[in-house]
Structure formats: structure tokens, C-alpha cells
Design a protein around this motif. Sequence first.
Motif, PDB file in Angstrom:
ATOM      1  N   TYR A 154       0.855  -1.191   0.000  1.00  0.00           N
ATOM      2  CA  TYR A 154       0.000   0.000   0.000  1.00  0.00           C
ATOM      3  C   TYR A 154       0.888   1.236   0.000  1.00  0.00           C
ATOM      4  N   THR A 155       0.312   2.377  -0.311  1.00  0.00           N
ATOM      5  CA  THR A 155       1.020   3.651  -0.262  1.00  0.00           C
ATOM      6  C   THR A 155       0.470   4.458   0.901  1.00  0.00           C
ATOM      7  N   ALA A 156       1.318   4.774   1.845  1.00  0.00           N
ATOM      8  CA  ALA A 156       0.877   5.502   3.037  1.00  0.00           C
ATOM      9  C   ALA A 156       0.570   6.954   2.686  1.00  0.00           C
ATOM     10  N   ALA A 157      -0.488   7.476   3.268  1.00  0.00           N
ATOM     11  CA  ALA A 157      -0.876   8.865   3.061  1.00  0.00           C
ATOM     12  C   ALA A 157      -0.980   9.547   4.418  1.00  0.00           C
ATOM     13  N   GLY A 158      -1.424  10.799   4.390  1.00  0.00           N
ATOM     14  CA  GLY A 158      -1.606  11.512   5.651  1.00  0.00           C
ATOM     15  C   GLY A 158      -0.307  12.087   6.170  1.00  0.00           C
ATOM     16  N   ASP A 159      -0.276  12.412   7.455  1.00  0.00           N
ATOM     17  CA  ASP A 159       0.874  13.050   8.085  1.00  0.00           C
ATOM     18  C   ASP A 159       2.106  12.156   7.957  1.00  0.00           C
ATOM     19  N   GLY A 160       3.173  12.699   7.393  1.00  0.00           N
ATOM     20  CA  GLY A 160       4.395  11.921   7.233  1.00  0.00           C
ATOM     21  C   GLY A 160       4.518  11.258   5.884  1.00  0.00           C
ATOM     22  N   GLY A 161       3.394  10.999   5.216  1.00  0.00           N
ATOM     23  CA  GLY A 161       3.440  10.424   3.886  1.00  0.00           C
ATOM     24  C   GLY A 161       3.979   9.009   3.864  1.00  0.00           C
ATOM     25  N   ASP A 162       4.610   8.666   2.755  1.00  0.00           N
ATOM     26  CA  ASP A 162       5.008   7.281   2.465  1.00  0.00           C
ATOM     27  C   ASP A 162       6.470   7.002   2.808  1.00  0.00           C
ATOM     28  N   CYS A 163       7.158   7.924   3.464  1.00  0.00           N
ATOM     29  CA  CYS A 163       8.617   7.809   3.586  1.00  0.00           C
ATOM     30  C   CYS A 163       9.049   6.552   4.326  1.00  0.00           C
ATOM     31  N   THR A 164       8.520   6.294   5.515  1.00  0.00           N
ATOM     32  CA  THR A 164       9.009   5.166   6.303  1.00  0.00           C
ATOM     33  C   THR A 164       8.443   3.846   5.791  1.00  0.00           C
ATOM     34  N   ASN A 165       7.278   3.853   5.194  1.00  0.00           N
ATOM     35  CA  ASN A 165       6.755   2.664   4.522  1.00  0.00           C
ATOM     36  C   ASN A 165       7.736   2.209   3.446  1.00  0.00           C
ATOM     37  N   PHE A 166       8.241   3.148   2.661  1.00  0.00           N
ATOM     38  CA  PHE A 166       9.226   2.831   1.622  1.00  0.00           C
ATOM     39  C   PHE A 166      10.538   2.343   2.243  1.00  0.00           C
ATOM     40  N   ILE A 167      10.991   2.987   3.316  1.00  0.00           N
ATOM     41  CA  ILE A 167      12.239   2.594   3.970  1.00  0.00           C
ATOM     42  C   ILE A 167      12.138   1.170   4.507  1.00  0.00           C
ATOM     43  N   SER A 168      11.008   0.820   5.108  1.00  0.00           N
ATOM     44  CA  SER A 168      10.840  -0.537   5.626  1.00  0.00           C
ATOM     45  C   SER A 168      10.861  -1.560   4.493  1.00  0.00           C
ATOM     46  N   GLN A 169      10.339  -1.194   3.332  1.00  0.00           N
ATOM     47  CA  GLN A 169      10.423  -2.085   2.181  1.00  0.00           C
ATOM     48  C   GLN A 169      11.884  -2.338   1.792  1.00  0.00           C
ATOM     49  N   CYS A 170      12.712  -1.292   1.850  1.00  0.00           N
ATOM     50  CA  CYS A 170      14.141  -1.445   1.539  1.00  0.00           C
ATOM     51  C   CYS A 170      14.818  -2.355   2.571  1.00  0.00           C
ATOM     52  N   ILE A 171      14.469  -2.172   3.848  1.00  0.00           N
ATOM     53  CA  ILE A 171      15.035  -3.021   4.915  1.00  0.00           C
ATOM     54  C   ILE A 171      14.604  -4.468   4.704  1.00  0.00           C
TER      55      ILE A 171
END
Length: 441
Positions: free
Chosen positions: A266-283
Motif C-alpha cells: 500500500y502507499t501511506a498517506a496523511g501526516d508523514g506520507g510514504d517515507c518510512t513505509n518505503f524505507i521498511s520495504q528497503c530493509i
Amino acid sequence: MNKKNNASKVILAILLFVFILLPEKIILAEENLSKSNQTTDISEQYLKESEKTTALNLCNHLLTRQFNALITGNDVETRDIFYESDNTILYNQFLRWRIKQSQVMHTSWSSYDYNLLNVDYVKDAENILIHGSFNLKYTYTNGLEGRQDNINFDARIKSVDNNYLIESFNIDEVMFDDFISTLNYENVIDMDVTNHKVKNININDINTVVDNMLMQIELTNELVSQEPNIIQPPLLKTRASQYSYNSANGVAYANEYAYSNNPCFYTAAGDGGDCTNFISQCIWAAYGGWNPGDSITTMTNNINNRVRMMPSTTLSNWFGHQYGAGTPWESVNDLWNFATLNSGTGPRASGSNNNSVYKNLVAFAISSGDVLQVKRSGDAKYRHSVYVIFSSPKFSDDYNNIIVAQHSKNTTRALSDLISGWGGADCYMRKLTFNSAQFDK
């Protein structure tokens, strides 16, 4: 005889309808069609091709001068293309800040290339309204590259004495977004969060705030590096299978999905956006949940089976999928807390430089595969996460020799750009260096 008379009357009535009422309807239909054609003709004449060309050329002139200035270091001349308004005064301040920060942080460009994707035009009584988008690629003077796709821009072109000038210009480019976020943080502007546009501007305070931003960039040269405080994760208490952290896999994933979103998540929305969702995918990829060349089917199976993830039985676990994620997966601060305190299954990391200015985290201590998190000095919590995809610092302060990938905005750029966009000397930056970890699958 009566039946014949009745039939004759019916036929006569039908003929009267055909010859009297129907022509009236035909006439009305023709009139409506004529009006419709007239409206279409007026609409086509309302915005001439020459006006479209003039309006687009103004936007191209601005973008070309803006990007050329990052190569030359010269100020951007806008007097011949800008109509003075609150918005153009704001944009000129952005250009002033952007050129200065690139000089101080040594992140000027050697080349750039932007390609228009589409442009729409609308005209009101006096103005031409343009909405368009483009892809931008650039090379820094040290040879490293950055990129951002699908950058939206909106412009209002005003007719002034038989001439056209730009009355307002908004751009969805990452550095402009950082600039606007700082002004919003300082309560100098109000943002239309839904449309990502400036809504209200307190123009009297803009100059003061930008002067302070420039001062903070200058002060970056005066910061003295100190040894960062390193936090080691606790000893493991589980007996699950152990997996190494392959930073090359994480970097490959980041390069694959830095500019677009993986449809398997999924693509995170709202406060903070998708940044850490993407980072966790990289991890997740670095621990072996994804490998270069994996098909959508393979990825989907790994995600559904929670390979190199934790079970989705509670939101306090580290996992993500197409419909959502656990809190540590998508939250900047929860990822830090989870990774540095984890003694069970899931990602584990050493943390350093928490609640300290970026300069204490010297550039040569940052490696590919690391996660960096930033905030401004007045923030209670860290607000943004990025993934390091290239690191080759020659000196302790060469943050421009480090490239990071991020979402919201989806881009790759020099770490020095990120630092100056998050407050310069007031930028607080911490690092997560991931270790081997245990997973059930």
C-alpha cells in the motif's frame, strides 16, 4: 361509417402534429445545435495557439534559468517574466535560498535534463492557467546523479499591457517542498494540504524567515563534529533463524522503487506520507524478502507469507502488505524504537546521533544501506526517513558525496540537499545501521 370517421380524425390529428409541432421541435433543436457550435467556436478562439505557446515559453524560461543557476551559481533573473505578486515574491525568495544553499553545501549541478509530460490550459477573463508535469534528471559536480519524476507545476499567466507575465508559480519539486514546509513550520504561510498548494502568505515575514534560513545554512560551516552517541540493540532472546543484512539488496530495491510505488504494498498517506513505509520495504529487501529480478508473483507470495517480516497478528509488529502495515513499519519514530530495542524477531539496528545536529554524524560514518532520519530543532519528534543508496565521502563534511532515496516526494538526491532543506545548522539527523536479525520465515 362512424368507425371510418373516427379513423380519419385520428389520422388528421397525427398529420397536424407532424406538420405543426414537429417542425417547431426541429427548429429548436437546430437553434440549440447552432448555440452549441457557436460556444465551441468561441471556446476554440478563446485560447489561441499563440497564447498557449507564450504561456508555456514563460514557464520554460523560468525552469531553465532556475536549473542553470544551480550550475553557474548566479542569481536568477525574473523581472522580465514575473508580475509582482505575493506568490512571485515568495518564489523569488525560494530561488535566493536554493542558490545559496547549493553554494554553501557544495551541491551545484553540472548538467540537467527535464522533459515535459503533459500540459493543460484554461483561460479566464484575463489569465491563462497552466497545469503540467515533467521528469527531471541532474548530475552534481562530483558526478553523482539525482532524479525526480512526475513533478507537477501550476502557473497563472497574467495579461499586462498586451504582454503576458507569470503571476503565480507552484512546483512539486522536492527542494521547493522543503522550502515551503519550513515556512509553514514557521507559520509564515498556510498550506492547502489536499492540493499541496500555498493558500495564504504572510509576505511581510517571508524575508525575515528566509534570512534566518540562509544564516542557518552559513552556520553549517561553523559546526564542530563530535563523537555520536551509539545505541546497541539488546541481546537476542529468541531462537528463530538468523539472516544477515545485505545492504546491496536494499540499495537495489531502493533504486527500483525510488520513483514509483511498488503495487505489492500500500502507499501511506496523511501526516508523514510514504517515507518510512518505503524505507521498511528497503530493509525487508536487505534481509532477503526481495531479490533483484523477483516477479510480482514471487513478491506477493513472500509478502502474504510474511517472509522476513513479523506476523500481522498485532499492529505493534513490523510487517507491511497491500492493505496496510504495522506501526513500526510505517512510523518514523516507531521504526527507530523498534529496531534499537528489539531482542526478538524482526529488524535490529544500532542507532547513533539521536537528538543531535547532523554535523555530529560525520559523513564518513554513513554507509550504503543505512537509514537516516531528520527533524528540525524545534520538532518534538523525527519526521522523515531516507535510505542511503551511495556513499563515498572524501572528507568528514562531504555530505554531497552521499545520495539518498526517499518517498514523499519520490526522489534521489544528495544528502547535503536534504540537510539544508531540513534547517541547515538546525537539522537534527540520526542513523540506523542494521545488523543480522532473526525471522520465523
